[in-house]
Scaffold this motif. Sequence first.
Motif, PDB file in Angstrom:
ATOM      1  N   PHE A  65       0.846  -1.193   0.000  1.00 40.56           N
ATOM      2  CA  PHE A  65       0.000   0.000   0.000  1.00 40.56           C
ATOM      3  C   PHE A  65       0.880   1.240   0.000  1.00 40.56           C
ATOM      4  CE2 PHE A  65      -2.665  -3.257   2.064  1.00 40.56           C
ATOM      5  CZ  PHE A  65      -3.759  -3.214   1.209  1.00 40.56           C
ATOM      6  N   GLY A  66       0.461   2.253  -0.745  1.00 41.78           N
ATOM      7  CA  GLY A  66       1.212   3.491  -0.797  1.00 41.78           C
ATOM      8  C   GLY A  66       2.198   3.523  -1.949  1.00 41.78           C
ATOM      9  N   LYS A  67       2.785   4.698  -2.151  1.00 44.02           N
ATOM     10  CA  LYS A  67       3.718   4.901  -3.246  1.00 44.02           C
ATOM     11  C   LYS A  67       5.000   4.103  -3.025  1.00 44.02           C
ATOM     12  CE  LYS A  67       1.084   7.870  -5.372  1.00 44.02           C
ATOM     13  NZ  LYS A  67       0.443   7.526  -6.674  1.00 44.02           N
ATOM     14  N   ALA A  68       5.732   3.887  -4.108  1.00 45.92           N
ATOM     15  CA  ALA A  68       6.982   3.145  -4.031  1.00 45.92           C
ATOM     16  C   ALA A  68       7.995   3.893  -3.171  1.00 45.92           C
ATOM     17  CB  ALA A  68       7.546   2.938  -5.435  1.00 45.92           C
ATOM     18  N   PRO A  69       8.790   3.176  -2.398  1.00 46.92           N
ATOM     19  CA  PRO A  69       9.875   3.820  -1.651  1.00 46.92           C
ATOM     20  C   PRO A  69      10.823   4.560  -2.589  1.00 46.92           C
ATOM     21  CG  PRO A  69       9.518   1.572  -0.891  1.00 46.92           C
ATOM     22  CD  PRO A  69       8.688   1.740  -2.126  1.00 46.92           C
ATOM     23  N   ALA A  70      11.552   5.507  -2.040  1.00 51.75           N
ATOM     24  CA  ALA A  70      12.417   6.370  -2.859  1.00 51.75           C
ATOM     25  C   ALA A  70      13.457   5.574  -3.642  1.00 51.75           C
ATOM     26  CB  ALA A  70      13.082   7.409  -1.971  1.00 51.75           C
ATOM     27  N   ALA A  71      13.970   4.538  -3.022  1.00 50.71           N
ATOM     28  CA  ALA A  71      15.008   3.748  -3.700  1.00 50.71           C
ATOM     29  C   ALA A  71      14.739   2.260  -3.482  1.00 50.71           C
ATOM     30  CB  ALA A  71      16.380   4.116  -3.170  1.00 50.71           C
ATOM     31  N   LEU A  72      14.820   1.510  -4.570  1.00 54.60           N
ATOM     32  CA  LEU A  72      14.639   0.063  -4.500  1.00 54.60           C
ATOM     33  C   LEU A  72      15.939  -0.614  -4.909  1.00 54.60           C
ATOM     34  CD1 LEU A  72      11.148  -0.376  -6.216  1.00 54.60           C
ATOM     35  CD2 LEU A  72      11.654  -0.692  -3.791  1.00 54.60           C
ATOM     36  N   ALA A  73      16.303  -1.662  -4.189  1.00 59.83           N
ATOM     37  CA  ALA A  73      17.505  -2.409  -4.541  1.00 59.83           C
ATOM     38  C   ALA A  73      17.334  -3.097  -5.892  1.00 59.83           C
ATOM     39  CB  ALA A  73      17.821  -3.435  -3.447  1.00 59.83           C
ATOM     40  N   ALA A  74      18.433  -3.473  -6.490  1.00 58.33           N
ATOM     41  CA  ALA A  74      18.431  -4.078  -7.830  1.00 58.33           C
ATOM     42  C   ALA A  74      17.587  -5.344  -7.849  1.00 58.33           C
ATOM     43  CB  ALA A  74      19.854  -4.393  -8.256  1.00 58.33           C
ATOM     44  N   GLY A  75      16.744  -5.461  -8.889  1.00 59.15           N
ATOM     45  CA  GLY A  75      15.911  -6.646  -9.071  1.00 59.15           C
ATOM     46  C   GLY A  75      14.518  -6.513  -8.513  1.00 59.15           C
ATOM     47  N   LEU A  76      14.270  -5.431  -7.751  1.00 61.69           N
ATOM     48  CA  LEU A  76      12.961  -5.251  -7.112  1.00 61.69           C
ATOM     49  C   LEU A  76      12.066  -4.326  -7.935  1.00 61.69           C
ATOM     50  CD1 LEU A  76      14.024  -4.742  -3.388  1.00 61.69           C
ATOM     51  CD2 LEU A  76      13.216  -6.841  -4.462  1.00 61.69           C
ATOM     52  N   GLN A  77      10.775  -4.606  -7.912  1.00 62.31           N
ATOM     53  CA  GLN A  77       9.786  -3.733  -8.539  1.00 62.31           C
ATOM     54  C   GLN A  77       8.622  -3.563  -7.583  1.00 62.31           C
ATOM     55  OE1 GLN A  77       8.759  -4.475 -12.686  1.00 62.31           O
ATOM     56  NE2 GLN A  77       6.647  -3.856 -12.313  1.00 62.31           N
ATOM     57  N   TRP A  78       8.228  -2.320  -7.343  1.00 59.96           N
ATOM     58  CA  TRP A  78       7.129  -2.014  -6.427  1.00 59.96           C
ATOM     59  C   TRP A  78       5.818  -1.934  -7.196  1.00 59.96           C
ATOM     60  CZ3 TRP A  78       6.890  -1.613  -1.167  1.00 59.96           C
ATOM     61  CH2 TRP A  78       5.744  -1.037  -0.604  1.00 59.96           C
ATOM     62  N   VAL A  79       4.773  -2.549  -6.657  1.00 60.24           N
ATOM     63  CA  VAL A  79       3.433  -2.472  -7.237  1.00 60.24           C
ATOM     64  C   VAL A  79       2.502  -1.923  -6.158  1.00 60.24           C
ATOM     65  CG1 VAL A  79       1.525  -3.734  -8.280  1.00 60.24           C
ATOM     66  CG2 VAL A  79       3.893  -4.425  -8.761  1.00 60.24           C
ATOM     67  N   GLU A  80       1.888  -0.777  -6.429  1.00 59.57           N
ATOM     68  CA  GLU A  80       1.006  -0.161  -5.446  1.00 59.57           C
ATOM     69  C   GLU A  80      -0.367  -0.828  -5.471  1.00 59.57           C
ATOM     70  OE1 GLU A  80      -0.858   4.214  -4.211  1.00 59.57           O
ATOM     71  OE2 GLU A  80       0.575   4.047  -5.870  1.00 59.57           O
ATOM     72  N   LEU A  81      -0.857  -1.209  -4.302  1.00 57.56           N
ATOM     73  CA  LEU A  81      -2.142  -1.885  -4.177  1.00 57.56           C
ATOM     74  C   LEU A  81      -3.261  -0.868  -3.928  1.00 57.56           C
ATOM     75  CD1 LEU A  81      -1.055  -4.829  -1.840  1.00 57.56           C
ATOM     76  CD2 LEU A  81      -1.467  -4.938  -4.308  1.00 57.56           C
ATOM     77  N   PRO A  82      -4.467  -1.142  -4.422  1.00 55.03           N
ATOM     78  CA  PRO A  82      -5.613  -0.272  -4.122  1.00 55.03           C
ATOM     79  C   PRO A  82      -5.868  -0.228  -2.621  1.00 55.03           C
ATOM     80  CG  PRO A  82      -6.125  -1.750  -5.933  1.00 55.03           C
ATOM     81  CD  PRO A  82      -4.829  -2.228  -5.352  1.00 55.03           C
ATOM     82  N   SER A  83      -6.205   0.948  -2.102  1.00 52.38           N
ATOM     83  CA  SER A  83      -6.340   1.120  -0.661  1.00 52.38           C
ATOM     84  C   SER A  83      -7.748   0.852  -0.134  1.00 52.38           C
ATOM     85  CB  SER A  83      -5.929   2.542  -0.268  1.00 52.38           C
ATOM     86  OG  SER A  83      -6.762   3.495  -0.923  1.00 52.38           O
TER      87      SER A  83
END
Length: 342
Positions: free
Chosen positions: A274-292
């Motif tokens: 939930f919520g926006k992606a963190p400012a920095a993601l380590a290599a290989g990671l992808q953030w997907v924001e979920l509906p709240s």
Amino acid sequence: MHETVISPSDAQSVQQAAELLYAGELVAFPTETVYGLGADAENLAALASIYEAKGRPSNHPVIVHVAPGADLYYWAKQIPDEGWRLVECFWPGPLTLILPKADHVPLQITGGQDSVGVRCPSHPVAQALLTAFAKCKGGQGGVAAPSANRFGRISPTQAYHVQQEFKGCVLQPKMILEGGPAEVGIESTIVDVSRVATTGEVAVLRPGGISVAQIEAALGRSVQIGAKHHAPRVSGSLKAHYAPTTPLFSLSRAALHAKVTEATAPKKVGLLGFGKAPAALAAGLQWVELPSQPAHFAHALYALLRELDEQGFDAFYIEQLPTTPEWLAVADRLNRAAAAFE
């Protein structure tokens, strides 16, 4: 082998689909919950085709879908006042009633039990198809229709999901009726009223688009949540169900955010939170924001999991859902999806 074609939901196609069902064929059609894989509920060969196409265990019951105004006593031996009250409040809609089955109802529908699940969907294409099919049958037709996917997999919420699900399979639906994205997005609420006469119990055996609070408000009484006291087996009640092909794991919010700094490259890992992606993601990671919101989450869930399944991820980690009653149904689906990878 010919791929099943998606057909428009015009009157001609709906009539053709009804005639295919009458002839003992399988037809996929939209409901407000998910797309169903339908067969004549009284045709034993057609029912066998559903189980074969899905790879569904023979003791796992399916739900009979009926047109508005159908005679429920054709399917049920008894209907308690609580059942009629729920029909009055929530039909047509995403609610399935478990009732004592009429003597002629095939055990192939009920998983060998003396109870039967019945519902009247609200989707206009489903209603048109069920009405046309009932006319083919002389007025009393019902369509047995579990979700139009292989057993244990993600339920389809769009017509092309069904097409993808059975692509290359020997046994496919003869027709897929187009009905747009499913409005609710998860399966119906299942309420057992089959034991009211003997035990007085009303139980929600599967949460869904109609909440426990709505059911209790309609009945003016509390209901049980979950299967107790030898409750009937119902669709979608196995521990592991609704699973993507990519491994899925549920984590607390803190544990999910701790993974933000853990590089996974060359593996590709999805973090669903939930919520926006963190400012920095380590290599290989992808953030997907979920509906709240729980209703938006339910509407998007299965389509999102299917979309992510196609993107080459090695694993998903999803944030645990709130434990409030509003999230009960989608939490149920995610818990069962994650259980497939325990």
